[in-house]
Motif scaffolding. Structure first.
Motif, PDB file in Angstrom:
ATOM      1  N   GLY A  53       0.775  -1.233   0.000  1.00  0.00           N
ATOM      2  CA  GLY A  53       0.000   0.000   0.000  1.00  0.00           C
ATOM      3  C   GLY A  53       0.808   1.286   0.000  1.00  0.00           C
ATOM      4  N   THR A  54       2.138   1.218  -0.094  1.00  0.00           N
ATOM      5  CA  THR A  54       2.930   2.446  -0.087  1.00  0.00           C
ATOM      6  C   THR A  54       2.719   3.284  -1.342  1.00  0.00           C
ATOM      7  N   CYS A  55       2.170   2.686  -2.374  1.00  0.00           N
ATOM      8  CA  CYS A  55       1.945   3.384  -3.642  1.00  0.00           C
ATOM      9  C   CYS A  55       0.504   3.879  -3.795  1.00  0.00           C
ATOM     10  N   THR A  56      -0.279   3.841  -2.725  1.00  0.00           N
ATOM     11  CA  THR A  56      -1.694   4.193  -2.824  1.00  0.00           C
ATOM     12  C   THR A  56      -1.882   5.653  -3.226  1.00  0.00           C
ATOM     13  N   ILE A  57      -2.757   5.853  -4.205  1.00  0.00           N
ATOM     14  CA  ILE A  57      -3.168   7.168  -4.682  1.00  0.00           C
ATOM     15  C   ILE A  57      -4.694   7.141  -4.754  1.00  0.00           C
ATOM     16  N   LEU A  58      -5.290   8.246  -5.158  1.00  0.00           N
ATOM     17  CA  LEU A  58      -6.729   8.263  -5.398  1.00  0.00           C
ATOM     18  C   LEU A  58      -6.976   8.394  -6.898  1.00  0.00           C
ATOM     19  N   VAL A  59      -7.850   7.552  -7.408  1.00  0.00           N
ATOM     20  CA  VAL A  59      -8.293   7.629  -8.793  1.00  0.00           C
ATOM     21  C   VAL A  59      -9.782   7.905  -8.733  1.00  0.00           C
ATOM     22  N   ASN A  60     -10.158   9.084  -9.184  1.00  0.00           N
ATOM     23  CA  ASN A  60     -11.555   9.531  -9.088  1.00  0.00           C
ATOM     24  C   ASN A  60     -12.070   9.420  -7.650  1.00  0.00           C
ATOM     25  N   GLY A  61     -11.200   9.735  -6.694  1.00  0.00           N
ATOM     26  CA  GLY A  61     -11.588   9.766  -5.286  1.00  0.00           C
ATOM     27  C   GLY A  61     -11.493   8.441  -4.549  1.00  0.00           C
ATOM     28  N   LEU A  62     -11.146   7.373  -5.253  1.00  0.00           N
ATOM     29  CA  LEU A  62     -11.066   6.056  -4.625  1.00  0.00           C
ATOM     30  C   LEU A  62      -9.613   5.591  -4.545  1.00  0.00           C
ATOM     31  N   PRO A  63      -9.236   4.923  -3.446  1.00  0.00           N
ATOM     32  CA  PRO A  63      -7.854   4.460  -3.332  1.00  0.00           C
ATOM     33  C   PRO A  63      -7.529   3.394  -4.372  1.00  0.00           C
ATOM     34  N   GLN A  64      -6.337   3.515  -4.911  1.00  0.00           N
ATOM     35  CA  GLN A  64      -5.856   2.576  -5.915  1.00  0.00           C
ATOM     36  C   GLN A  64      -4.358   2.381  -5.700  1.00  0.00           C
ATOM     37  N   LYS A  65      -3.925   1.158  -5.749  1.00  0.00           N
ATOM     38  CA  LYS A  65      -2.495   0.881  -5.639  1.00  0.00           C
ATOM     39  C   LYS A  65      -1.891   1.087  -7.020  1.00  0.00           C
ATOM     40  N   SER A  66      -1.115   2.131  -7.141  1.00  0.00           N
ATOM     41  CA  SER A  66      -0.628   2.551  -8.453  1.00  0.00           C
ATOM     42  C   SER A  66       0.379   1.580  -9.066  1.00  0.00           C
TER      43      SER A  66
END
Length: 159
Positions: A53-66
């Motif tokens: 989960g260190t790469c987690t970002i938000l995509v359209n407001g939802l968490p996503q592991k990039s």
């Protein structure tokens, strides 16, 4: 010998409120693009398989592991990285509750918590616990992280 696609394709997406167009390989992960093409290094590579989960970002407001998302999948999407947060109550809670040690995992936890706020603004204890399971802290700051996240939700209910 296998041939690899090295062609560059134009990609447009919105990152931290700014429209960006860059050229990427079809096989480039969003994590790689954010870090190496756009210089947004807050998202970290920890495991490259979606476990930490260190790469987690938000995509359209939802968490996503990039690390699990190809850059081409982000075409036209709204991406928020830790660098795009402004006046974040989550970041403030992490500081107040000292919810970090080395800090490597902190951006991922903060982005995951923002996603939780977007999806479950009135999250209960069980929901918070389940959401926090998607990230790993190798320094074992789980108690402080949990306190910080709970403080955010307690504070959001008072407003």
């Amino acid at each position: 010998m296998p041939s690899y696609d090295t062609a560059l394709y134009p990609m447009e997406f919105h990152v931290n409120g700014e429209r960006r167009t860059i050229r990427v390989r079809a096989a480039d992960t969003l994590l790689y693009i954010l870090r190496d093409n756009l210089g947004l290094t807050g998202s970290k590579s920890g495991c490259d398989n979606g476990d930490c989960g260190t790469c987690t970002i938000l995509v359209n407001g939802l968490p996503q592991k990039s690390c699990l998302m190809l850059g081409v999948e982000a075409f036209g999407q709204h991406i928020t990285t830790i660098e795009g947060l402004v006046n974040s109550p989550v970041q403030e809670a992490f500081v107040q509750k000292q919810a970090f040690q080395c800090g490597y995992c902190t951006p991922g936890f903060i982005m995951n918590c923002h996603g939780l706020l977007n999806v479950h603004p009135d999250a209960n204890e069980e929901t918070i616990r389940v959401w926090l399971e998607s990230n790993i802290c190798r320094c074992m700051s789980y108690e402080e992280i949990h306190k910080a996240v709970k403080a955010v939700f307690t504070g959001s209910r008072k407003s």
